[in-house]
Every structure is written in C-alpha cells, then in structure tokens.
Scaffold this active site. Structure first.
Site, mmCIF file in Angstrom:
data_model
loop_
_atom_site.group_PDB
_atom_site.id
_atom_site.type_symbol
_atom_site.label_atom_id
_atom_site.label_comp_id
_atom_site.label_asym_id
_atom_site.label_seq_id
_atom_site.Cartn_x
_atom_site.Cartn_y
_atom_site.Cartn_z
ATOM 1 C CG ASP A 244 -0.138 0.587 2.619
ATOM 2 O OD1 ASP A 244 0.561 -0.280 2.979
ATOM 3 O OD2 ASP A 244 -0.182 1.825 2.941
ATOM 4 C CB CYS B 187 -3.427 7.800 -21.028
ATOM 5 S SG CYS B 187 -1.912 8.273 -19.744
ATOM 6 C CG HIS C 270 -0.959 8.248 -15.656
ATOM 7 N ND1 HIS C 270 -1.046 7.572 -16.712
ATOM 8 C CD2 HIS C 270 0.212 8.407 -15.052
ATOM 9 C CE1 HIS C 270 0.398 6.958 -17.019
ATOM 10 N NE2 HIS C 270 1.058 7.693 -15.924
HETATM 11 ZN ZN LIG Z 1 -2.379 6.925 -18.360
#
Ligand SMILES: [Zn+2]
Length: 378
Positions: free
Chosen positions: A263, A306, A332
């Site tokens: 984590d 993206c 992302h």
């Molecule tokens: Zn990405």
C-alpha cells in the site's frame, strides 16, 4: 487462506491468491490507500475499472472522524463508503506514533491527544481490534509500536517487546465474521531483533504477516535490508505485506524479495503536485515543456486520462487549479501502479520475471523529489 501458486526461479517472487470473505485477491497486489474512507480524488467505479482488488482504510482517522457511531449506523465501512470488495484496515499504531501527541505509553496501549482538536484518546490492542471489528474490514492489522527510523537500540527493543505483547492481546480479541488478522514485524535495522520478532509472531499463528517499521524515512538500502532480514522467517504459505511502500521500481524489487502485498499514498499524493509516474520514471505534468505537448502522459497507457487527454491540456488544468487535472493525474498514477502489479503477476506466471525486473528497473529513473515525498507519506 493463502494459496501459493508459483515461486519464481530467479528470485523470491511469488504468485499467489489470498482468499477473503469478499473475494479472492491475486498477488502480488497493490492496495490503493483510502485513509479517510476515500482513495483521494477517485471513486469506487474508477477504482474497479482500473483493476483495484482491495483498498486500505485507516482505524485512527476513521475513529476520530466521522467516529464509530456514524459508521456503525451506516452498517459498517463497506456500506458507508459503497465499496463491497475487500478492505484492509491499518490498526492506527503507525498514526498514533507518528501523528498524535503521545502523552503516555501504558502496558495496554497509548494515551494520546488527537492531532485535530487535542482531545485525549486511548488506543491499544483491545481498542484497535474492537474498532476494526466494527468497521468490518476483511483484513485487520494488529496494534503495534512503530518507532521512528532514528530510534536507538533500547527504544527499538522496547518497541519490539510491546509489539509482541500487544500482538498476543490482539490475537485473543473477537473478530468480525471471516476477518483475517495479520501480525506486524518490527525491529528497525537490527536483523536479530527482526528475526526474533518474526519468530515469535509466527508462533502465534497469524493469517498473514506485515513488515512494519519501513517507510519511516530510512534510506533505500536499509529498507531493502529490513525486508531481506525478515522474509526468511515468514512462512511460505502465508501472505507477506510491506507497509507503506514504495516507488514503482521499489515495488518490483520488493516483489523480488518475496513480498506479496503493498500500500502506498505516493500515486495519489504526487498527483496532487502534478507529478505522474511512467515506466520511465516520474514526470512533472505541470512543467513548461508540456505546454504544447499533445501526447498523452504515457504512450500506450490504457487509463482513462491517457486515452482522452493530452499533457498540454492536463498541464493547463493543473495550472488553473481545475479539479479535473489532479483527478486525471490520480487516475493515471493509480492505474500505473495496478497495471505494474498485473504485469508482474503475468511475468511470474510465464517465468519471465527476471527479464521484466531487469528492464523495468533499468528504465525507471526516480526523482529526488519523489523519494522525499515518500518519507512524508501517510
Ligand atoms: Zn495513463
């Protein structure tokens, strides 16, 4: 509970499956951190779409706010936050020793003042297990004493003694139905202390074992050594979890040292500063060189950000403080971590982990800024 499917021939990397009441978790696994009952800037649908299997919640923070009355009335943490999949809860030990103002360490826990309003609180093994039982997490962690990286030998030994005593007390507490409980190995950079702590915890027969006292500001070689000196004493048929780590390259190296679960707040934390993780290292999306760059953050990345937005647009959003900008970089970065773990699992399964590891680590250039951010994590 933990099925060991394959061990890599070139390293100590393992492919496994952890069975919980709310689902099976493929390991090695990355667990996005939902400290306050939310993975910062991301919603449950996005988390599932990017392949999240389990998230982390935090006993200390949730206990202080909104408090257990509210979470109990909601029917437990899963219902309160609308995440019907596995949750691991941290016991609060780390936060008590790092965030709160400690008043007194007592035999059965710690008296401290809330970092928010200064109110006097008490957390020990009994309390931490009762809160985690009420939260209804799928994996609960024992309440441990996590000393700072600068702790001397006496302080370290004291922390290990208390950790063991408290682990035993945690082991005796009632649990939520089907809840797994993991022990936490302390001992700092002292290999013999780590070994002793691991051996005693293993004798208590927990459902899994965490390597604690890492990600507390120590240099990387020391962190790797702490894992290397603990791992041989952990049973092969139980899951191993390195708490609060790390950068993408560190995750690859820790998998190679036999760790199954991770984590880390880094992916969402650095996103809020406009930094993105790519397979080549960290890049500042905010930087001037992205002003007219109409490529995605990373070519070939399948994440929503993206597939839909350019660096130039995201840079603009970050510069004018539009929420969408930091949300998309968080999407992302979290996707990048989850995809990395999926690629690692694929490489172990096909016997190509050695090549994968060599290539990934050679390509990934961490920035000094990122390593500093890790030290401030959680
Ligand atoms: Zn990405």
């Amino acid at each position: 509970m933990f099925e060991l499917l394959k061990t890599d021939s070139s390293s100590r990397a393992r492919l496994g499956r952890l069975h919980t009441t709310r689902g099976v978790i493929d390991t090695p696994v990355f667990m996005p951190v939902g400290t306050q009952g939310s993975v910062k800037a991301l919603d449950p649908r996005e988390l599932r779409e990017m392949g999240t299997q389990i998230i982390l919640g935090n006993t200390y923070h949730l206990h202080i706010r909104p408090g257990m009355d509210i979470i109990n009335a909601a029917g437990g943490l899963h219902r309160f936050i609308n995440w019907p999949h596995p949750i691991l809860t941290d016991s609060g030990g780390f936060q008590v020793f790092s965030l709160a103002k400690i008043r007194k360490i007592k035999p059965h826990g710690v008296e401290f003042r809330s970092h928010l309003d200064g109110s006097l609180l008490f957390l020990g093994p009994k309390e931490a297990m009762a809160i985690q039982r009420a939260l209804g997490s799928d994996i609960a962690m024992v309440f441990d004493d996590c000393p700072p990286h600068t702790a001397g030998p006496r302080e370290l030994r004291g922390a290990v003694d208390r950790t063991l005593l408290w682990a035993k007390e945690c082991r005796e507490q009632p649990r939520a139905s089907g809840q797994l409980v993991f022990g936490i190995v302390q001992g700092g950079a002292d290999a013999s202390l780590r070994e002793a702590c691991a051996r005693e915890l293993v004798a208590m027969d927990f459902d899994g074992y965490a390597i604690g006292g890492v990600s507390v500001g120590e240099p990387e070689p020391e962190l790797m050594k702490a894992v290397e000196t603990t791992e041989p004493f952990l049973p092969a048929h139980k899951a191993r979890y390195a708490m609060g780590l790390g950068t993408p390259a560190q995750l690859v190296e820790l998998v190679a040292r036999g760790v199954d679960m991770f984590d880390c707040v880094l992916p969402t934390r650095v996103a809020r500063n406009g930094t993105a993780f790519t397979t080549r290292g960290a890049v500042s999306v905010k930087a001037g060189f992205n002003k007219a760059d109409f490529r995605p953050i990373e070519e070939g990345c399948e994440c929503y950000a993206c597939k839909n937005f350019t660096r130039a647009y995201l840079r603009h959003l970050l510069n004018v403080n539009e929420i969408l900008g930091l949300r998309m970089v968080s999407v992302h970065n979290s996707h990048m971590y989850l995809k990395l773990m999926a690629d690692i699992r694929g490489a172990i399964a096909t016997g190509t982990f050695a090549e994968f590891r060599r290539e990934f680590v050679a390509n990934f250039v961490p920035s000094r800024k990122i390593l500093t951010a890790r030290e401030e994590s959680r």
